[in-house]
Design a protein around this motif. Structure first.
Motif, PDB file in Angstrom:
ATOM      1  N   SER A   1      29.967  34.103  51.256  1.00  0.00           N
ATOM      2  CA  SER A   1      30.697  33.405  50.192  1.00  0.00           C
ATOM      3  C   SER A   1      31.006  34.358  49.041  1.00  0.00           C
ATOM      4  O   SER A   1      32.137  34.372  48.515  1.00  0.00           O
ATOM      5  N   GLN A   2      30.037  35.182  48.667  1.00  0.00           N
ATOM      6  CA  GLN A   2      30.242  36.143  47.589  1.00  0.00           C
ATOM      7  C   GLN A   2      31.254  37.221  47.988  1.00  0.00           C
ATOM      8  O   GLN A   2      32.080  37.636  47.170  1.00  0.00           O
ATOM      9  N   GLN A   3      31.191  37.656  49.247  1.00  0.00           N
ATOM     10  CA  GLN A   3      32.145  38.661  49.722  1.00  0.00           C
ATOM     11  C   GLN A   3      33.572  38.128  49.641  1.00  0.00           C
ATOM     12  O   GLN A   3      34.493  38.851  49.240  1.00  0.00           O
ATOM     13  N   LYS A   4      33.767  36.868  50.015  1.00  0.00           N
ATOM     14  CA  LYS A   4      35.103  36.267  49.948  1.00  0.00           C
ATOM     15  C   LYS A   4      35.594  36.209  48.507  1.00  0.00           C
ATOM     16  O   LYS A   4      36.760  36.527  48.219  1.00  0.00           O
ATOM     17  N   LYS A   5      34.719  35.813  47.601  1.00  0.00           N
ATOM     18  CA  LYS A   5      35.099  35.730  46.190  1.00  0.00           C
ATOM     19  C   LYS A   5      35.496  37.099  45.649  1.00  0.00           C
ATOM     20  O   LYS A   5      36.472  37.227  44.902  1.00  0.00           O
ATOM     21  N   ILE A   6      34.737  38.113  46.016  1.00  0.00           N
ATOM     22  CA  ILE A   6      35.036  39.478  45.554  1.00  0.00           C
ATOM     23  C   ILE A   6      36.403  39.922  46.065  1.00  0.00           C
ATOM     24  O   ILE A   6      37.212  40.467  45.305  1.00  0.00           O
ATOM     25  N   LEU A   7      36.666  39.698  47.352  1.00  0.00           N
ATOM     26  CA  LEU A   7      37.967  40.087  47.911  1.00  0.00           C
ATOM     27  C   LEU A   7      39.108  39.326  47.242  1.00  0.00           C
ATOM     28  O   LEU A   7      40.166  39.904  46.960  1.00  0.00           O
ATOM     29  N   ASP A   8      38.906  38.041  46.974  1.00  0.00           N
ATOM     30  CA  ASP A   8      39.938  37.248  46.294  1.00  0.00           C
ATOM     31  C   ASP A   8      40.190  37.781  44.885  1.00  0.00           C
ATOM     32  O   ASP A   8      41.348  37.888  44.451  1.00  0.00           O
ATOM     33  N   LEU A   9      39.132  38.114  44.169  1.00  0.00           N
ATOM     34  CA  LEU A   9      39.284  38.653  42.815  1.00  0.00           C
ATOM     35  C   LEU A   9      39.967  40.020  42.834  1.00  0.00           C
ATOM     36  O   LEU A   9      40.812  40.307  41.980  1.00  0.00           O
ATOM     37  N   GLU A  10      39.605  40.846  43.813  1.00  0.00           N
ATOM     38  CA  GLU A  10      40.254  42.156  43.929  1.00  0.00           C
ATOM     39  C   GLU A  10      41.748  41.999  44.206  1.00  0.00           C
ATOM     40  O   GLU A  10      42.570  42.734  43.643  1.00  0.00           O
ATOM     41  N   ALA A  11      42.083  41.051  45.065  1.00  0.00           N
ATOM     42  CA  ALA A  11      43.502  40.806  45.370  1.00  0.00           C
ATOM     43  C   ALA A  11      44.244  40.318  44.134  1.00  0.00           C
ATOM     44  O   ALA A  11      45.379  40.736  43.871  1.00  0.00           O
ATOM     45  N   GLU A  12      43.613  39.447  43.378  1.00  0.00           N
ATOM     46  CA  GLU A  12      44.226  38.923  42.157  1.00  0.00           C
ATOM     47  C   GLU A  12      44.439  40.037  41.120  1.00  0.00           C
ATOM     48  O   GLU A  12      45.485  40.133  40.488  1.00  0.00           O
ATOM     49  N   LEU A  13      43.438  40.893  40.973  1.00  0.00           N
ATOM     50  CA  LEU A  13      43.555  42.016  40.040  1.00  0.00           C
ATOM     51  C   LEU A  13      44.644  42.995  40.487  1.00  0.00           C
ATOM     52  O   LEU A  13      45.367  43.547  39.668  1.00  0.00           O
ATOM     53  N   SER A  14      44.745  43.188  41.772  1.00  0.00           N
ATOM     54  CA  SER A  14      45.752  44.093  42.316  1.00  0.00           C
ATOM     55  C   SER A  14      47.151  43.566  42.022  1.00  0.00           C
ATOM     56  O   SER A  14      48.049  44.340  41.673  1.00  0.00           O
ATOM     57  N   LYS A  15      47.324  42.255  42.144  1.00  0.00           N
ATOM     58  CA  LYS A  15      48.646  41.645  41.832  1.00  0.00           C
ATOM     59  C   LYS A  15      48.987  41.798  40.365  1.00  0.00           C
ATOM     60  O   LYS A  15      50.135  42.083  40.006  1.00  0.00           O
ATOM     61  N   LYS A  16      47.999  41.615  39.497  1.00  0.00           N
ATOM     62  CA  LYS A  16      48.228  41.719  38.060  1.00  0.00           C
ATOM     63  C   LYS A  16      48.531  43.158  37.660  1.00  0.00           C
ATOM     64  O   LYS A  16      49.273  43.406  36.707  1.00  0.00           O
ATOM     65  N   ALA A  17      47.950  44.115  38.373  1.00  0.00           N
ATOM     66  CA  ALA A  17      48.155  45.530  38.056  1.00  0.00           C
ATOM     67  C   ALA A  17      49.539  46.001  38.499  1.00  0.00           C
ATOM     68  O   ALA A  17      50.050  46.996  38.009  1.00  0.00           O
ATOM     69  N   SER A  18      50.138  45.275  39.441  1.00  0.00           N
ATOM     70  CA  SER A  18      51.448  45.700  39.982  1.00  0.00           C
ATOM     71  C   SER A  18      52.577  45.365  39.067  1.00  0.00           C
ATOM     72  O   SER A  18      52.685  44.655  38.223  1.00  0.00           O
TER      73      SER A  18
END
Length: 113
Positions: free
Chosen positions: A96-113
């Motif tokens: 569950s924590q791994q999924k949350k981390i990946l989702d947050l990383e994806a969200e941050l990546s979108k914001k950085a683009s």
């Protein structure tokens, strides 16, 4: 109780297989393969249920008046079952924590683009 050693080894084997499946689930999650991780969690639960079935038979026999001889092997079998249950809980929490981390990383990546 007949074949007590065999019963204990069935419990130990089931618990060991369950723990291995739960650890494989964590490793699959680390790689982002949550489908495989889910399959491994289910596989582990099936192994754990097999062990619980054997253990339940012991409990039913004792409830019916047949004494269960207590041995180091039986204690080890029960310890392994508890360890497998804890490993299941930890694996589910880690995934569950791994999924949350990946989702947050994806969200941050979108914001950085």
């Amino acid at each position: 109780m007949e074949n007590m050693e065999l019963v204990c080894f069935q419990i130990i084997s089931s618990a060991g297989m369950a723990k291995s499946s739960f650890v494989e689930a964590i490793k699959a999650g680390e790689k982002g393969d949550f489908d495989l991780a889910s399959d491994k969690i289910e596989e582990g639960k099936n192994f754990l249920n097999q062990g619980h079935g054997v253990h339940a038979t012991l409990i039913q026999k004792e409830a019916a008046g047949e004494k269960t001889p207590i041995s180091l092997l039986l204690l080890h079998a029960e310890d392994q079952m508890m360890s497998a249950e804890l490993t299941e809980l930890m694996a589910s929490t880690i995934l569950s924590q791994q999924k949350k981390i990946l989702d947050l990383e994806a969200e941050l990546s979108k914001k950085a683009s």
